[in-house]
Design a protein around this motif. Structure first.
Motif, PDB file in Angstrom:
ATOM      1  N   LYS A  21       5.180   1.746   6.752  1.00 50.38           N
ATOM      2  CA  LYS A  21       4.555   1.039   5.431  1.00 50.38           C
ATOM      3  C   LYS A  21       5.588   0.439   4.625  1.00 50.38           C
ATOM      4  O   LYS A  21       5.246  -0.155   3.554  1.00 50.38           O
ATOM      5  N   ARG A  22       6.818   0.266   4.731  1.00 50.48           N
ATOM      6  CA  ARG A  22       7.948  -0.491   4.079  1.00 50.48           C
ATOM      7  C   ARG A  22       8.452  -1.658   5.092  1.00 50.48           C
ATOM      8  O   ARG A  22       8.231  -1.589   6.041  1.00 50.48           O
ATOM      9  N   GLU A  23       8.668  -2.552   4.301  1.00 50.34           N
ATOM     10  CA  GLU A  23       9.379  -3.813   5.051  1.00 50.34           C
ATOM     11  C   GLU A  23      10.758  -3.214   5.244  1.00 50.34           C
ATOM     12  O   GLU A  23      11.415  -2.517   4.944  1.00 50.34           O
ATOM     13  N   MET A  59      16.208  -1.561   0.320  1.00 53.57           N
ATOM     14  CA  MET A  59      15.043  -2.510   0.115  1.00 53.57           C
ATOM     15  C   MET A  59      15.604  -4.109  -0.218  1.00 53.57           C
ATOM     16  O   MET A  59      16.491  -4.243  -0.952  1.00 53.57           O
ATOM     17  N   TYR A 121      16.699   3.189   1.842  1.00 51.83           N
ATOM     18  CA  TYR A 121      15.904   3.853   2.884  1.00 51.83           C
ATOM     19  C   TYR A 121      16.721   4.812   3.522  1.00 51.83           C
ATOM     20  O   TYR A 121      16.385   5.953   3.875  1.00 51.83           O
TER      21      TYR A 121
END
Length: 131
Positions: A21-23, A59, A121
């Motif tokens: 769900k994350r870049e 991020m 992350y």
């Protein structure tokens, strides 16, 4: 090529819901490029130190300055937080069996210092020497 695409997307999809769900993150190395971080641990009189190369997956910052010479305030906050966190640990916290817990606690401490976000992350150690 169609098979490799399927395998790659299947492996990436199975790599956890949060990651899907994350870049993808960007890599941030802390400290000196060759030495990493060197911190005193175990109290002022212990004479012990830790030489550690810490790499964070963070991020991407779309607002980051494109000028390579510009200082990113977040990087300074992150490095300070990691150094203070490591210095506050007891010697026992650096045992090999506690490495994953140590990395997770660093991740939580940095995210808290950045205002409670989930900007970090993952935490990786690419060198870890305790003396």
């Amino acid at each position: 090529s169609g098979v490799s695409y399927f395998v790659a997307t299947k492996l990436l999809a199975d790599n956890g819901a949060a990651a899907a769900k994350r870049e993808p993150g960007v890599i941030m190395r802390l400290g000196d490029p060759k030495e990493g971080l060197i911190v005193n641990i175990g109290g002022v009189n212990s004479g012990r130190y830790l030489k550690v190369a810490v790499v964070l997956e963070v991020m991407p910052n779309k607002n980051a300055a494109k000028d390579a010479k510009a200082v990113n305030p977040e990087e300074i906050i992150i490095q300070d937080t990691v150094i203070q966190f490591l210095r506050a640990q007891k010697i026992e916290q650096f045992a090999p069996e506690k490495q994953e817990e140590l990395k997770e606690n660093i991740r939580k401490a940095v995210n808290a210092a950045l205002g409670g976000s989930d900007k970090v992350y993952n935490v990786y150690f690419t060198n870890f020497v305790l003396q």
